[in-house]
Write a protein that holds these residues in place. Structure first.
Motif, PDB file in Angstrom:
ATOM      1  N   GLU A 123      27.745  68.658 -20.054  1.00 30.75           N
ATOM      2  CA  GLU A 123      28.089  68.169 -18.716  1.00 30.75           C
ATOM      3  C   GLU A 123      28.844  66.839 -18.804  1.00 30.75           C
ATOM      4  O   GLU A 123      29.836  66.621 -18.110  1.00 30.75           O
ATOM      5  N   LEU A 124      28.370  65.967 -19.685  1.00 36.12           N
ATOM      6  CA  LEU A 124      29.041  64.674 -19.857  1.00 36.12           C
ATOM      7  C   LEU A 124      30.425  64.865 -20.480  1.00 36.12           C
ATOM      8  O   LEU A 124      31.375  64.159 -20.141  1.00 36.12           O
ATOM      9  N   ASP A 125      30.523  65.867 -21.342  1.00 34.32           N
ATOM     10  CA  ASP A 125      31.796  66.229 -21.964  1.00 34.32           C
ATOM     11  C   ASP A 125      32.839  66.638 -20.929  1.00 34.32           C
ATOM     12  O   ASP A 125      34.013  66.311 -21.040  1.00 34.32           O
ATOM     13  N   LEU A 126      32.365  67.388 -19.925  1.00 34.06           N
ATOM     14  CA  LEU A 126      33.256  67.940 -18.897  1.00 34.06           C
ATOM     15  C   LEU A 126      33.649  66.920 -17.836  1.00 34.06           C
ATOM     16  O   LEU A 126      34.641  67.085 -17.149  1.00 34.06           O
ATOM     17  N   LEU A 127      32.846  65.878 -17.694  1.00 32.79           N
ATOM     18  CA  LEU A 127      33.001  64.965 -16.551  1.00 32.79           C
ATOM     19  C   LEU A 127      34.402  64.337 -16.442  1.00 32.79           C
ATOM     20  O   LEU A 127      34.972  64.307 -15.342  1.00 32.79           O
TER      21      LEU A 127
END
Ligand SMILES: [Zn+2]
Length: 256
Positions: free
Chosen positions: A42-46
């Protein structure tokens, strides 16, 4: 991870874990990321979510110092993070606490992260106070009680209240900062709800102001009952699962 375009100037992202919310907010060419999702993917996609939605990231904000809200620098390592003075003081007093709790979570669920969490040089914001963003201003209001620190963020031009860990539809109040402080924060939030259209809660997504008011009266009733009845206090009808009963037992222990 779910993304909800609430307004042309606000996108709310919800982590699969604990339904922790992260709000992207913008005005003109300035934008903030408020709180954070949790899982590595999720943090990767943010950053891509922000870019595709056309949201600039000029800085990061966190509503309070619990580790699950502090992770945005894992997504935006170059960005500076600003927090309420109370949160800055809490984090200074407990160096490494957020990193340790994140490590415990990662070890428990076998999560791998590309880099350790570094909060960088935190900017301490006076609260109550104002924070400029583009052609608008955010209002910062004290929001302690869930923890000893924190702020609620009011975006007047959006009718949007980002309140941190209050008014959750899925989690009972956990007044680690004291029941009185918690109730005082609810009173401040109640005044803001008069003007709000939507409320982003720390866990559980986006609520209408009407739904937030319903939860507020449930939470008040629970806290008053916790104060007088301790472990015998009645939990809100829709928040009585095993995890909520565990949190309640913790609340009752802490009260005494
Ligand atoms: Zn939280």
């Amino acid at each position: 991870m779910r993304a909800n375009a609430l307004h042309e100037d606000a996108v709310v992202v919800e982590s699969v874990l604990w339904r922790t919310t992260c709000t992207l907010i913008r005005s003109n060419d300035e934008g903030f990321v408020i709180d954070s999702p949790i899982l590595p993917d999720e943090l990767d996609l943010l950053p891509a979510v922000a870019e595709q939605s056309g949201f600039p990231v000029s800085g990061l904000l966190a509503t309070h110092g619990d580790f699950d809200h502090l992770l945005a620098r894992l997504a935006f390592p170059g960005a500076a993070m600003a927090v309420a003075e109370t949160t800055a003081a809490r984090l200074r007093a407990q160096p490494g606490a957020a990193q340790r709790e994140l490590r415990e979570l990662d070890e428990r669920f076998y999560l791998a992260r590309p880099a350790p969490l570094s909060l960088g040089q935190l900017e301490a914001l006076p609260v109550p106070g104002h924070l400029g963003i583009g052609e608008h201003e955010l209002e910062l209001h004290p929001a302690d009680g869930h923890s000893v620190d924190g702020m609620a963020i009011w975006a007047p031009w959006l009718g949007l209240l980002i309140c941190g860990d209050y008014l959750s539809p899925i989690e009972i109040p956990t007044p680690a900062g004291g029941i009185d402080a918690y109730l005082a924060t609810l009173k401040r939030l109640e005044a803001l709800l008069e003007r709000a259209q939507h409320v982003v809660v720390g866990h559980g997504g986006v609520l209408t102001a009407e739904r937030a008011r319903e939860l507020m009266s449930e939470d008040r009733a629970y806290l008053e009952s916790l104060r007088t009845d301790g472990a015998a206090a009645k939990l809100p009808a829709t928040r009585r699962d095993a995890e909520q009963r565990r949190l309640h037992a913790e609340n009752a222990r802490r009260r005494g």
